[in-house]
Design a protein around this motif. Structure first.
Motif, PDB file in Angstrom:
ATOM      1  N   GLU A  41       0.858  -1.174   0.000  1.00  0.00           N
ATOM      2  CA  GLU A  41       0.000   0.000   0.000  1.00  0.00           C
ATOM      3  C   GLU A  41       0.902   1.235   0.000  1.00  0.00           C
ATOM      4  O   GLU A  41       2.088   1.152   0.329  1.00  0.00           O
ATOM      5  CB  GLU A  41      -0.898   0.025   1.235  1.00  0.00           C
ATOM      6  N   ALA A  42       0.328   2.357  -0.362  1.00  0.00           N
ATOM      7  CA  ALA A  42       1.026   3.631  -0.223  1.00  0.00           C
ATOM      8  C   ALA A  42       0.113   4.604   0.508  1.00  0.00           C
ATOM      9  O   ALA A  42      -1.077   4.703   0.200  1.00  0.00           O
ATOM     10  CB  ALA A  42       1.428   4.197  -1.575  1.00  0.00           C
ATOM     11  N   VAL A  43       0.680   5.295   1.498  1.00  0.00           N
ATOM     12  CA  VAL A  43      -0.054   6.304   2.260  1.00  0.00           C
ATOM     13  C   VAL A  43       0.589   7.652   1.964  1.00  0.00           C
ATOM     14  O   VAL A  43       1.743   7.893   2.327  1.00  0.00           O
ATOM     15  CB  VAL A  43      -0.021   6.015   3.772  1.00  0.00           C
ATOM     16  N   ILE A  44      -0.149   8.505   1.263  1.00  0.00           N
ATOM     17  CA  ILE A  44       0.318   9.843   0.938  1.00  0.00           C
ATOM     18  C   ILE A  44      -0.204  10.788   2.008  1.00  0.00           C
ATOM     19  O   ILE A  44      -1.405  10.813   2.290  1.00  0.00           O
ATOM     20  CB  ILE A  44      -0.193  10.295  -0.450  1.00  0.00           C
ATOM     21  N   VAL A  45       0.687  11.560   2.630  1.00  0.00           N
ATOM     22  CA  VAL A  45       0.290  12.446   3.726  1.00  0.00           C
ATOM     23  C   VAL A  45       0.408  13.896   3.267  1.00  0.00           C
ATOM     24  O   VAL A  45       1.501  14.408   3.053  1.00  0.00           O
ATOM     25  CB  VAL A  45       1.148  12.220   4.976  1.00  0.00           C
ATOM     26  N   ASP A  46      -0.732  14.543   3.103  1.00  0.00           N
ATOM     27  CA  ASP A  46      -0.776  15.954   2.721  1.00  0.00           C
ATOM     28  C   ASP A  46      -0.594  16.799   3.979  1.00  0.00           C
ATOM     29  O   ASP A  46      -1.458  16.821   4.855  1.00  0.00           O
ATOM     30  CB  ASP A  46      -2.117  16.269   2.052  1.00  0.00           C
ATOM     31  N   ASN A  47       0.537  17.512   4.048  1.00  0.00           N
ATOM     32  CA  ASN A  47       0.882  18.261   5.254  1.00  0.00           C
ATOM     33  C   ASN A  47       0.541  19.754   5.087  1.00  0.00           C
ATOM     34  O   ASN A  47       1.417  20.604   5.004  1.00  0.00           O
ATOM     35  CB  ASN A  47       2.364  18.074   5.569  1.00  0.00           C
ATOM     36  N   ARG A  77      -0.670  19.127  11.722  1.00  0.00           N
ATOM     37  CA  ARG A  77       0.531  19.619  12.407  1.00  0.00           C
ATOM     38  C   ARG A  77       1.638  19.765  11.371  1.00  0.00           C
ATOM     39  O   ARG A  77       2.027  18.794  10.742  1.00  0.00           O
ATOM     40  CB  ARG A  77       0.936  18.662  13.524  1.00  0.00           C
ATOM     41  N   GLN A  78       2.158  20.982  11.224  1.00  0.00           N
ATOM     42  CA  GLN A  78       3.136  21.237  10.180  1.00  0.00           C
ATOM     43  C   GLN A  78       4.475  20.616  10.526  1.00  0.00           C
ATOM     44  O   GLN A  78       4.941  20.699  11.656  1.00  0.00           O
ATOM     45  CB  GLN A  78       3.309  22.740   9.968  1.00  0.00           C
ATOM     46  N   GLY A  79       5.092  19.986   9.544  1.00  0.00           N
ATOM     47  CA  GLY A  79       6.426  19.433   9.740  1.00  0.00           C
ATOM     48  C   GLY A  79       6.551  18.037   9.163  1.00  0.00           C
ATOM     49  O   GLY A  79       5.631  17.220   9.256  1.00  0.00           O
ATOM     50  N   LEU A  80       7.715  17.780   8.578  1.00  0.00           N
ATOM     51  CA  LEU A  80       7.951  16.487   7.951  1.00  0.00           C
ATOM     52  C   LEU A  80       7.867  15.343   8.953  1.00  0.00           C
ATOM     53  O   LEU A  80       7.321  14.277   8.645  1.00  0.00           O
ATOM     54  CB  LEU A  80       9.327  16.495   7.269  1.00  0.00           C
ATOM     55  N   ALA A 186       9.119   6.807  16.744  1.00  0.00           N
ATOM     56  CA  ALA A 186       9.202   7.322  15.375  1.00  0.00           C
ATOM     57  C   ALA A 186      10.039   8.600  15.345  1.00  0.00           C
ATOM     58  O   ALA A 186      10.963   8.778  16.131  1.00  0.00           O
ATOM     59  CB  ALA A 186       7.798   7.531  14.824  1.00  0.00           C
ATOM     60  N   PHE A 187       9.712   9.525  14.448  1.00  0.00           N
ATOM     61  CA  PHE A 187      10.543  10.705  14.226  1.00  0.00           C
ATOM     62  C   PHE A 187      10.255  11.793  15.260  1.00  0.00           C
ATOM     63  O   PHE A 187       9.109  12.024  15.643  1.00  0.00           O
ATOM     64  CB  PHE A 187      10.298  11.257  12.818  1.00  0.00           C
ATOM     65  N   ASP A 188      11.309  12.488  15.673  1.00  0.00           N
ATOM     66  CA  ASP A 188      11.215  13.549  16.660  1.00  0.00           C
ATOM     67  C   ASP A 188      10.681  14.820  15.989  1.00  0.00           C
ATOM     68  O   ASP A 188      11.349  15.401  15.133  1.00  0.00           O
ATOM     69  CB  ASP A 188      12.597  13.816  17.258  1.00  0.00           C
ATOM     70  N   PRO A 189       9.482  15.294  16.360  1.00  0.00           N
ATOM     71  CA  PRO A 189       8.908  16.487  15.726  1.00  0.00           C
ATOM     72  C   PRO A 189       9.699  17.768  15.981  1.00  0.00           C
ATOM     73  O   PRO A 189       9.474  18.774  15.303  1.00  0.00           O
ATOM     74  CB  PRO A 189       7.508  16.583  16.333  1.00  0.00           C
ATOM     75  N   ALA A 190      10.632  17.744  16.936  1.00  0.00           N
ATOM     76  CA  ALA A 190      11.474  18.916  17.174  1.00  0.00           C
ATOM     77  C   ALA A 190      12.530  19.070  16.084  1.00  0.00           C
ATOM     78  O   ALA A 190      13.185  20.115  15.997  1.00  0.00           O
ATOM     79  CB  ALA A 190      12.146  18.820  18.547  1.00  0.00           C
ATOM     80  N   LEU A 191      12.691  18.036  15.267  1.00  0.00           N
ATOM     81  CA  LEU A 191      13.661  18.048  14.172  1.00  0.00           C
ATOM     82  C   LEU A 191      12.918  17.829  12.859  1.00  0.00           C
ATOM     83  O   LEU A 191      11.784  17.387  12.836  1.00  0.00           O
ATOM     84  CB  LEU A 191      14.719  16.960  14.380  1.00  0.00           C
ATOM     85  N   GLY A 192      13.588  18.108  11.756  1.00  0.00           N
ATOM     86  CA  GLY A 192      12.993  17.868  10.449  1.00  0.00           C
ATOM     87  C   GLY A 192      12.403  19.130   9.835  1.00  0.00           C
ATOM     88  O   GLY A 192      12.128  20.113  10.525  1.00  0.00           O
ATOM     89  N   ARG A 193      12.230  19.098   8.547  1.00  0.00           N
ATOM     90  CA  ARG A 193      11.741  20.262   7.808  1.00  0.00           C
ATOM     91  C   ARG A 193      10.320  20.607   8.210  1.00  0.00           C
ATOM     92  O   ARG A 193       9.485  19.729   8.422  1.00  0.00           O
ATOM     93  CB  ARG A 193      11.833  20.010   6.304  1.00  0.00           C
ATOM     94  N   THR A 194      10.075  21.913   8.289  1.00  0.00           N
ATOM     95  CA  THR A 194       8.747  22.413   8.631  1.00  0.00           C
ATOM     96  C   THR A 194       8.406  23.538   7.665  1.00  0.00           C
ATOM     97  O   THR A 194       9.061  24.587   7.689  1.00  0.00           O
ATOM     98  CB  THR A 194       8.700  22.935  10.085  1.00  0.00           C
ATOM     99  N   GLY A 195       7.427  23.306   6.823  1.00  0.00           N
ATOM    100  CA  GLY A 195       7.100  24.305   5.816  1.00  0.00           C
ATOM    101  C   GLY A 195       8.285  24.521   4.899  1.00  0.00           C
ATOM    102  O   GLY A 195       8.800  23.588   4.287  1.00  0.00           O
ATOM    103  N   THR A 196       8.769  25.763   4.833  1.00  0.00           N
ATOM    104  CA  THR A 196       9.927  26.069   3.985  1.00  0.00           C
ATOM    105  C   THR A 196      11.247  26.021   4.749  1.00  0.00           C
ATOM    106  O   THR A 196      12.309  26.232   4.164  1.00  0.00           O
ATOM    107  CB  THR A 196       9.773  27.466   3.357  1.00  0.00           C
TER     108      THR A 196
END
Length: 315
Positions: A41-47, A77-80, A186-196
């Motif tokens: 399956e593929a899950v596409i997440v529109d952020n 919630r914005q962020g990769l 899983a991934f730490d929301p304090a890190l990773g791309r957010t918006g631009t």
């Protein structure tokens, strides 16, 4: 999914943000995979996209009525990291592969990852090749070293092997056993791309967590992806921003662990500078001064970000 439908063996997660045209190319490649559609399956997440991403996906799905194993969900919630975590939570596969919305996969992508995890029961996670596809002219200053932060190119050979200490898969082509993420988180929301914002570090932090828990992370040559690089990603301004934010990300990631971890990262930066100057001299002597110049600039911007106190500053 209809009630009683068997769970797929593999889930592909694609987080997307304001890249509808690029996403359609990614979707076309996923639909072309040769593994039986009942097994993946593929899950596409529109952020929070503000373009026509949702409408484009609906039109694409109408054009591919057989691709009902590919669905879209939204993450407010914005962020990769938030988007990928939402995709993981929505997925059902025993193996979770993660790619980006500016990439295309080959026909055997899903089969290659399933075959690997079936053959290596000790594998907690894995990552494969990311091959850059330049949509503009490749700059003369781009070397195999500066390609890493700019276009995320990675190729560690044609043999399956554990990643050495200090080396990890790149975020655009990585896969995990579900049990690995259930144990390590899983991934730490304090890190990773957010918006631009070009903040990063969430993938490295997760792989380090997996290793601290005793997991082995493998290099797998088979499941390669093509990473499509637009011309605007090959500018001096983008180079400056992405390398600077790489340093900011390392500061945040290591200080998030301890001051000792940050001090260790500063020490390693000093050693990287020594290697950088030697390599730059080699480029100069071999008639490639632009490559040497940008190698030094890369180190300079990373160090500047590493020493910065505010992630929102620009280089």
């Amino acid at each position: 999914m209809a009630a009683g439908t068997p769970a797929p063996r593999l889930s592909v997660i694609v987080a997307t943000y304001n890249r509808s045209a690029s996403l359609l190319r990614t979707l076309d490649s996923l639909a072309g995979m040769t593994l039986d559609s009942g097994l993946w399956e593929a899950v596409i997440v529109d952020n929070n996209s503000t373009d026509d991403t949702a409408e484009a996906f609906t039109r694409w799905q109408q054009a591919y009525p057989s691709a009902r194993n590919i669905r879209m969900v939204s993450e407010a919630r914005q962020g990769l990291s938030h988007a990928r975590n939402r995709g993981i939570g929505e997925s059902r596969g025993e193996v979770i592969a993660i790619i980006d919305d500016d990439e295309t996969v080959g026909p055997g992508f899903a089969e290659d990852y399933l075959s690997f995890f079936d053959s290596y029961p000790d594998a907690a996670a894995a990552g494969g090749k990311m091959i850059p596809v330049y949509e503009g002219e490749r700059p003369v200053w781009l070397s195999r070293f500066t390609e890493v932060p700019v276009v995320s190119a990675i190729d560690r050979g044609d043999r399956v092997k554990p990643f050495p200490r200090g080396r990890n898969p790149f975020g655009g082509n990585m896969a995990f056993r579900r049990g690995t993420l259930e144990t390590a988180g899983a991934f730490d929301p304090a890190l990773g791309r957010t918006g631009t914002s070009l903040l990063a570090g969430e993938e490295k932090e997760l792989f380090e967590r997996i290793r601290r828990g005793g997991g082995t992370v493998y290099w797998v040559p088979g499941p390669a992806i093509s990473h499509h690089i637009p011309a605007e990603r090959l500018t001096r301004d983008y180079f400056r921003r992405v390398t600077y934010m790489g340093g900011v990300s390392e500061r945040r990631r290591t200080l998030g662990r301890s001051r000792a971890a940050f001090a260790g990262r500063l020490a390693s930066e000093a050693m990287k500078w020594a290697a950088c100057l030697m390599l730059a001299a080699g480029y100069l002597l071999s008639g490639h001064p632009a490559k040497g110049k940008y190698l030094i600039l890369m180190r300079y911007y990373i160090t500047k970000g590493l020493l910065a106190g505010n992630k929102d500053r620009t280089a």
